[in-house]
Enzyme design. Structure first.
Site, PDB file in Angstrom:
ATOM      1  N   SER A 153     -24.862 -27.126 -16.946  1.00  0.00           N
ATOM      2  CA  SER A 153     -25.310 -27.586 -15.631  1.00  0.00           C
ATOM      3  C   SER A 153     -26.150 -28.856 -15.709  1.00  0.00           C
ATOM      4  O   SER A 153     -26.421 -29.471 -14.673  1.00  0.00           O
ATOM      5  CB  SER A 153     -26.119 -26.491 -14.926  1.00  0.00           C
ATOM      6  OG  SER A 153     -27.405 -26.375 -15.493  1.00  0.00           O
ATOM      7  N   LYS A 191     -33.857 -27.059 -15.336  1.00  0.00           N
ATOM      8  CA  LYS A 191     -33.382 -27.762 -14.135  1.00  0.00           C
ATOM      9  C   LYS A 191     -34.345 -28.894 -13.762  1.00  0.00           C
ATOM     10  O   LYS A 191     -35.475 -28.944 -14.230  1.00  0.00           O
ATOM     11  CB  LYS A 191     -33.277 -26.793 -12.949  1.00  0.00           C
ATOM     12  CG  LYS A 191     -32.218 -25.718 -13.106  1.00  0.00           C
ATOM     13  CD  LYS A 191     -30.817 -26.271 -13.016  1.00  0.00           C
ATOM     14  CE  LYS A 191     -29.769 -25.178 -13.048  1.00  0.00           C
ATOM     15  NZ  LYS A 191     -29.719 -24.491 -14.354  1.00  0.00           N
TER      16      LYS A 191
END
EC number: 3.4.21.88
Length: 232
Positions: A153, A191
């Site tokens: 991701s 993230k």
């Protein structure tokens, strides 16, 4: 009793020190033993240390003390071998003319497990082994640790599955920082961090993943990305 790989590594380190006056690098050890990654070398060195054949000097990468050699390498498991300090910096005396000088500015930090760059995984808790990182990468205040990345991701930020990220421990972050975020005290993920009023957005660097927006009390910052290590 040593395994063949452990004995091969100990013999290689001993021969290189006898020849050059300085120890081999982790890359050289990896190549000499035909291993795919340096993590295998770390495991072998840890095993040799646990069995009392070598000793690592704290906070100094590539600084080893050979405590003893097995009889098969000309030593004795209990006596007859004088300990020798192998310093990762340049030796005090000039090395042989054919020696290659290597100056290493590095420190070892603990690898605390895996971090998800994708769907969050369980929180990081225990160190599995150590990894050597350039000293300049961990400059600044605060403790540092490393995590192995699982998932894709964050690929648009240059972070791939299998990379090792270096994290500076902190509980705060600025918008846009790549952080280790603990979600609801159960899941850890890597993230980009954005604060939106009373909520926290955890944004992926891959359009295949949606941004997660959670109440700020459900997200705890555990560290900020400061470096990355990739093994080819």
């Amino acid at each position: 009793m040593l395994t063949k790989k452990q004995l091969d590594l100990l013999e290689y380190i001993n021969k290189r020190v006898q020849r050059d006056g300085v120890p081999p690098s982790f890359d050289e050890m990896k190549d000499a033993l035909n291993l795919r990654s340096k993590s295998g070398i770390h495991r072998l060195i840890t095993a040799l240390e646990e069995r009392g054949f070598i000793r690592r000097l704290a906070h100094r990468a590539r600084a080893l003390e050979i405590v003893k050699l097995p009889e098969s390498l000309g030593g004795s498991a209990s006596h007859g071998f004088a300990a020798q300090v192998i310093d990762g910096d340049l030796p005090d005396e000039a090395p042989p003319a054919n020696a290659r000088s290597v100056v290493v500015d590095a420190l070892e930090i603990p690898v605390m497990g895996r971090i998800a760059a994708g769907v969050p995984i369980e929180a990081i808790q225990h160190a599995s082994h150590n990894v050597a990182v350039p000293g300049g990468m961990i400059a600044g205040a605060g403790e540092h640790y490393a995590l192995e990345v699982k998932g894709d991701s964050m690929i648009d930020a240059g972070i791939n599955d299998g990379d090792v990220v270096v994290i500076r421990e902190t509980s705060t972050a600025d918008n846009g920082d790549i952080v280790v975020a603990l979600v609801e005290d159960q899941e850890a993920t890597l993230k980009r961090f954005f604060r939106r009023g009373g909520a926290i957005a955890l944004e992926a660097a891959n359009p295949a993943y949606e941004t997660r927006v959670l109440p700020d009390h459900k997200v705890k910052v555990q560290g900020r990305l400061v470096g990355l290590i990739r093994t080819y």
